[in-house]
Design a protein around this motif. Structure first.
Motif, PDB file in Angstrom:
ATOM      1  N   ILE A   1      -3.599  -0.543  10.844  1.00  0.00           N
ATOM      2  CA  ILE A   1      -3.820  -0.217   9.446  1.00  0.00           C
ATOM      3  C   ILE A   1      -4.951   0.865   9.247  1.00  0.00           C
ATOM      4  N   SER A   2      -6.034   0.586  10.082  1.00  0.00           N
ATOM      5  CA  SER A   2      -7.156   1.635  10.371  1.00  0.00           C
ATOM      6  C   SER A   2      -6.872   2.968  10.151  1.00  0.00           C
TER       7      SER A   2
ATOM      8  N   VAL B   1      -5.131   4.449   7.090  1.00  0.00           N
ATOM      9  CA  VAL B   1      -6.237   4.761   6.248  1.00  0.00           C
ATOM     10  C   VAL B   1      -6.872   6.122   6.562  1.00  0.00           C
TER      11      VAL B   1
ATOM     12  N   ASN C   1      -6.171  19.717  -0.953  1.00  0.00           N
ATOM     13  CA  ASN C   1      -5.218  18.992  -1.107  1.00  0.00           C
ATOM     14  C   ASN C   1      -5.230  18.039  -2.597  1.00  0.00           C
TER      15      ASN C   1
ATOM     16  N   VAL D   1     -10.767  -3.986   8.147  1.00  0.00           N
ATOM     17  CA  VAL D   1      -9.945  -4.277   9.264  1.00  0.00           C
ATOM     18  C   VAL D   1     -10.616  -4.109  10.548  1.00  0.00           C
TER      19      VAL D   1
ATOM     20  N   MET E   1      -4.771   9.061   5.895  1.00  0.00           N
ATOM     21  CA  MET E   1      -4.642   9.671   4.570  1.00  0.00           C
ATOM     22  C   MET E   1      -5.798  10.042   4.046  1.00  0.00           C
ATOM     23  N   ALA E   2      -7.139   9.427   4.525  1.00  0.00           N
ATOM     24  CA  ALA E   2      -8.438  10.048   4.026  1.00  0.00           C
ATOM     25  C   ALA E   2      -8.705  11.251   4.501  1.00  0.00           C
TER      26      ALA E   2
ATOM     27  N   THR F   1      -3.713  -4.045  -2.575  1.00  0.00           N
ATOM     28  CA  THR F   1      -3.592  -4.111  -1.100  1.00  0.00           C
ATOM     29  C   THR F   1      -4.544  -5.006  -0.294  1.00  0.00           C
TER      30      THR F   1
ATOM     31  N   TRP G   1       1.574  11.855   1.155  1.00  0.00           N
ATOM     32  CA  TRP G   1       0.590  10.845   1.928  1.00  0.00           C
ATOM     33  C   TRP G   1       1.391  10.401   3.069  1.00  0.00           C
TER      34      TRP G   1
ATOM     35  N   VAL H   1     -15.526   7.559   7.512  1.00  0.00           N
ATOM     36  CA  VAL H   1     -13.841   7.489   7.942  1.00  0.00           C
ATOM     37  C   VAL H   1     -13.534   9.092   8.190  1.00  0.00           C
TER      38      VAL H   1
ATOM     39  N   LEU I   1     -10.462   4.237   0.880  1.00  0.00           N
ATOM     40  CA  LEU I   1     -10.002   4.228   2.367  1.00  0.00           C
ATOM     41  C   LEU I   1     -10.825   3.741   3.325  1.00  0.00           C
ATOM     42  N   THR I   2     -11.975   4.417   3.142  1.00  0.00           N
ATOM     43  CA  THR I   2     -13.085   4.053   4.257  1.00  0.00           C
ATOM     44  C   THR I   2     -13.552   2.409   4.303  1.00  0.00           C
TER      45      THR I   2
ATOM     46  N   PHE J   1       0.812  -1.141   0.043  1.00  0.00           N
ATOM     47  CA  PHE J   1       0.109   0.009   0.086  1.00  0.00           C
ATOM     48  C   PHE J   1       0.898   1.106  -0.124  1.00  0.00           C
TER      49      PHE J   1
ATOM     50  N   ARG K   1      -6.868  13.905   4.674  1.00  0.00           N
ATOM     51  CA  ARG K   1      -5.898  14.754   3.670  1.00  0.00           C
ATOM     52  C   ARG K   1      -7.068  15.218   2.752  1.00  0.00           C
TER      53      ARG K   1
END
Lengths: 173, 173
Positions: free
Chosen positions: A146-147, A150, B2, B150, A153-154, B18, A30, A170, B143-144, A22, A156
């Motif tokens: 992992i959660s 992401v 962004n 997970v 990143m989300a 991934t 990122w 998210v 991403l969500t 990933f 952003r």
């Protein structure tokens, strides 16, 4: 209870490869963004996962087998990786996480059989804990980070998604 | 704001690989568990991601380029995959997600240049939306759903982690 040693190992094995595929080659933007002051970037999450491989999971399992409840685990500093700035780049860190994890799974399968799962040790904050709980926590700890990766990143793109924010859970955490 | 088209594509490219490396070969127990009645299993999340590749993202981008705001998008049924039970196994579904996503990235790069990002279409619930917002949402939607996968898996071990539940944010959502 749902814990099963083989199923737990299935997840532990996959985590570094999953995070690796990933993140490898992603733009710095990122990797270095975070959720605001005092929160971790993706790179800092990887640093923390490496610390866990070195100082948390296997050392604690070894202590349970050796000392049982007679000696509490040394506390694991969840913020230590923020103080020790590594010179490694993200590719080297992902490789280190993968390598230490692979070694630790070999150790885990040598150390622990289903007969050991109810053995107990002493956690500095919680008191009595079981081998089964420790390995379950190792798995869920992977999943929680992992959660986190992401989610960081989300966020952003929180403003970029416009009205769709309504559908994107998210972004609300 | 962004959003950057190349950085968005970096994530879109990586998502199926991934998820594939994470799920391929996992025990059925990880694939079929859910968070309770009316919630999705990991397999159902993959079904939903495939539906999006077929009926949501690229078709809507094409409509914006063709019709602008003059014709609203047909609504995307976020639950349609629950009604149409597929005969495919998880490996086939992961492959389908990867294949359709790869095709869609080729279409995306042919259709959209940075000059198109402010073009607008009409969303059935939100009204005016921009190309930039739609592609940002595609990324955050990936991403969500990684986050959902997970989380669903982590909750299988909610009782198994014992007192560590206190430190594991993913189990509290």
């Amino acid at each position: 209870m749902n814990f099963n040693l083989q199923e737990a190992i299935e997840v532990l094995k996959r985590t570094p490869k999953t995070i690796g595929i990933f993140l490898d080659g992603l733009s710095d933007e990122w990797m270095t963004c975070n959720e605001g002051e005092g929160t971790w970037s993706v790179i800092e999450v990887i640093d923390h996962l490496i610390e866990g491989e070195k100082y948390n999971w296997i050392p604690r399992l070894e202590m349970i087998l050796l000392d049982g409840e007679s000696r509490p685990f040394p506390p694991f500093d969840r913020y230590s990786h923020l103080n020790e700035k590594s010179e490694k780049n993200i590719e080297q860190k992902l490789l280190e996480f993968n390598t230490t994890r692979t070694e630790n799974i070999v150790k885990l399968t040598k150390l622990i059989t289903p007969d050991h799962l109810e053995l107990t040790g002493s956690h500095p904050a919680f008191g009595k804990v079981k081998v089964r709980e420790l390995i379950s926590t190792w798995v869920v700890h992977d999943l929680t980070h992992i959660s986190q990766i992401v989610r960081v990143m989300a966020k952003r793109y929180k403003l970029d998604v416009g009205p769709w924010i309504e559908y994107l859970g998210v972004l609300k955490r």
